[in-house]
Design a protein around this motif. Structure first.
Motif, short mmCIF file in Angstrom:
data_model
loop_
_atom_site.label_atom_id
_atom_site.label_comp_id
_atom_site.label_asym_id
_atom_site.label_seq_id
_atom_site.Cartn_x
_atom_site.Cartn_y
_atom_site.Cartn_z
N UNK A 176 -15.17 4.59 -0.32
CA UNK A 176 -15.22 5.61 -1.60
C UNK A 176 -14.57 6.96 -1.25
N UNK A 177 -14.57 7.37 0.06
CA UNK A 177 -14.36 8.74 0.55
C UNK A 177 -12.89 8.85 0.58
N UNK A 178 -11.91 7.79 0.59
CA UNK A 178 -10.66 7.66 0.53
C UNK A 178 -9.87 7.82 -0.82
N UNK A 179 -10.95 7.63 -2.02
CA UNK A 179 -10.26 7.40 -3.34
C UNK A 179 -9.46 8.91 -3.81
N UNK A 180 -9.81 10.02 -3.24
CA UNK A 180 -9.18 11.44 -3.58
C UNK A 180 -7.93 11.43 -2.54
N UNK A 198 -3.60 6.71 0.08
CA UNK A 198 -4.36 5.25 -0.46
C UNK A 198 -4.03 4.86 -1.71
N UNK A 199 -4.43 5.85 -2.85
CA UNK A 199 -4.30 5.45 -4.19
C UNK A 199 -2.85 5.34 -4.74
N UNK A 200 -1.89 5.75 -4.14
CA UNK A 200 -0.47 5.69 -4.52
C UNK A 200 0.34 4.71 -3.60
N UNK A 201 -0.44 4.08 -2.82
CA UNK A 201 0.14 2.90 -1.93
C UNK A 201 0.01 1.65 -2.55
N UNK A 202 1.27 0.88 -2.87
CA UNK A 202 1.18 -0.36 -3.66
C UNK A 202 0.33 -1.43 -3.16
N UNK A 203 0.20 -1.58 -1.95
CA UNK A 203 -0.62 -2.52 -1.41
C UNK A 203 -2.18 -2.22 -1.56
N UNK A 204 -2.65 -1.04 -1.62
CA UNK A 204 -3.96 -0.56 -2.10
C UNK A 204 -4.12 -0.94 -3.64
N UNK A 205 -3.27 -0.71 -4.22
CA UNK A 205 -3.51 -0.93 -5.55
C UNK A 205 -3.56 -2.39 -5.92
N UNK A 206 -2.77 -3.37 -5.38
CA UNK A 206 -2.77 -4.74 -5.60
C UNK A 206 -4.37 -5.05 -5.27
N UNK A 262 -20.83 10.49 -0.63
CA UNK A 262 -21.78 11.43 -1.24
C UNK A 262 -21.57 10.76 -2.78
N UNK A 263 -22.50 11.48 -3.65
CA UNK A 263 -22.39 11.18 -5.18
C UNK A 263 -20.97 11.49 -5.67
N UNK A 264 -20.26 12.49 -5.02
CA UNK A 264 -18.95 12.54 -5.76
C UNK A 264 -18.06 11.70 -5.24
N UNK A 265 -18.24 11.12 -4.22
CA UNK A 265 -17.37 9.88 -3.52
C UNK A 265 -17.55 8.85 -4.54
N UNK A 266 -18.53 8.34 -5.08
CA UNK A 266 -18.67 7.61 -5.75
C UNK A 266 -18.44 7.57 -7.14
N UNK A 267 -18.65 8.97 -7.76
CA UNK A 267 -17.94 9.03 -9.08
C UNK A 267 -16.70 9.00 -8.97
N UNK A 268 -15.88 9.56 -8.05
CA UNK A 268 -14.52 9.38 -8.00
C UNK A 268 -13.95 7.78 -7.82
N UNK A 269 -14.58 7.15 -7.19
CA UNK A 269 -14.40 5.59 -7.33
C UNK A 269 -14.61 5.22 -8.61
N UNK A 270 -15.82 5.27 -9.34
CA UNK A 270 -15.95 4.86 -10.62
C UNK A 270 -14.96 5.31 -11.35
N UNK A 271 -14.43 6.44 -11.53
CA UNK A 271 -13.35 6.93 -12.35
C UNK A 271 -11.87 6.26 -12.06
N UNK A 272 -11.80 6.11 -10.82
CA UNK A 272 -10.42 5.35 -10.33
C UNK A 272 -10.58 3.91 -10.83
#
Length: 346
Positions: A135-139, A143-151, A168-178
């Motif tokens: 979850x720390x990598x979602x921002x 990662x998020x613009x990598x085609x492999x990660x997306x697939x 952190x809670x912010x990490x999980x919030x970012x993951x859920x939003x993604x």
């Protein structure tokens, strides 16, 4: 040995450094004692270290069997090395469950398509594809613009938020939003630490179900492609042959914006543990895995997120190390640093 039933099969995927190997080791350590489990593992680079890190607990006594696929070959279009390794693993072990770990830089969709070929209809019972995510990598757009990660997110039947103890809670919030943005928020999501995936996650049905097998059919080995000389292709590589005593070899690979550089050292070359720790403490590489033979024994190393773990292994045929990064300049001077770690044997 004949395959008497379709083998429940799970793909364990996720990006570099997310903890796939640790998660598989946890699953193997907690498998039913009376079952035989097989693992097919692939790495981006050409050295092949994951199999060695897992190998300590494999064999008929433990019911765990591991086979590697040459670097980068599991997720390619033809999938021939994967088919050859998979066929041999299944025929040799007749497992109760199969785990497949593609490289963190590979496209799991190609693996799924290979497993859905007609010749595996009576052999592979495809279950949940598990995608591990930090979850720390979602921002991080790398990662998020990598085609492999997306697939990897798209094909998941189950999502596993690993390393949750560091989030952190912010990490999980970012993951859920993604996940909402990618229409993946309704998939089962487990929050775990140290790769401790519950067995129940393996039992989730796959959205990529293989065709219903015909019970009257038996597994037959798919025809293997031939080379220009009319001989069957082999997964053996010339750069994986035994090394002369006291020798070493360097192997490089570049693909999809990442570079891997690896070294193999003959078993006669011993390394000093203290110097190895000094070398690892100054690393800036994204990912490093290694196995070293030292005067104190054999040790496996896993470096990710600027953190190093060391585990003692039973044995190793040779010392080997491989690093991965998208900045090739970080490898400058690395070989000299490795050679400086050799033990002084009197």
């Amino acid at each position: 040995m004949k395959i008497t039933k379709a083998v429940p099969t799970n793909i364990i995927t996720g990006f570099l450094g997310v903890g796939k190997t640790t998660a598989i080791l946890h699953l193997l350590a907690n498998k039913p004692a009376n079952e035989r489990w097989a693992v097919l593992v692939n790495e981006f680079g050409e050295i092949g270290i994951d199999g060695g890190l897992m190998a300590g607990g494999q064999g008929a006594q433990t019911g765990v069997f591991i086979r590697e696929v040459p670097g980068g070959c599991m997720c390619c279009v033809s999938g021939l090395p994967m088919q050859m390794a998979l066929n041999r693993l299944l025929m040799a072990t007749n497992p109760d469950r199969l785990l497949i770990e593609p490289t963190g830089l590979g496209h799991p969709q190609e693996v799924i398509e290979s497993l859905n070929q007609p010749h595996y209809a009576t052999v592979i019972d495809l279950r949940a594809t598990l995608t591990l995510v930090d979850p720390r990598r979602i921002r991080d757009s790398r990662y998020t613009q990598n085609a492999t990660f997306t697939q990897q997110i798209a094909v998941a039947d189950v999502l596993v938020a690993n390393k949750s103890d560091q989030c952190t809670d912010d990490d999980f919030s970012s993951l859920n939003a993604y996940l909402v943005e990618k229409a993946s928020h309704e998939k089962p999501l487990y929050r775990v630490s140290f790769g401790e995936i519950p067995f129940a996650a393996l039992l989730v049905p796959s959205a990529h179900t293989t065709p219903k097998p015909d019970p009257s059919r038996r597994f037959t080995m798919p025809a293997l492609s031939q080379n220009a000389f009319g001989q069957p292709e082999s997964t053996e590589r010339s750069d994986h042959k035994p090394l002369p005593e006291g020798d070493y070899i360097k192997i490089k690979k570049h693909a999809d914006g990442f570079t891997s550089v690896g070294w193999r050292f003959h078993a006669s070359i011993l390394f000093d543990r203290g110097r190895l720790f000094e070398l690892f403490s100054g690393l800036t590489l994204q990912r490093v895995k290694a196995i070293f033979i030292t005067p104190d024994g054999v040790f496996g190393y896993n470096f990710s997120d600027q953190a190093l773990t060391e585990v003692e292994l039973d044995e190793a045929q040779e010392s080997c190390i491989e690093g991965i990064d998208n900045d090739v300049t970080v490898f400058e001077g690395f070989e000299a640093g490795l050679l400086a770690c050799k033990a002084r044997v009197s």
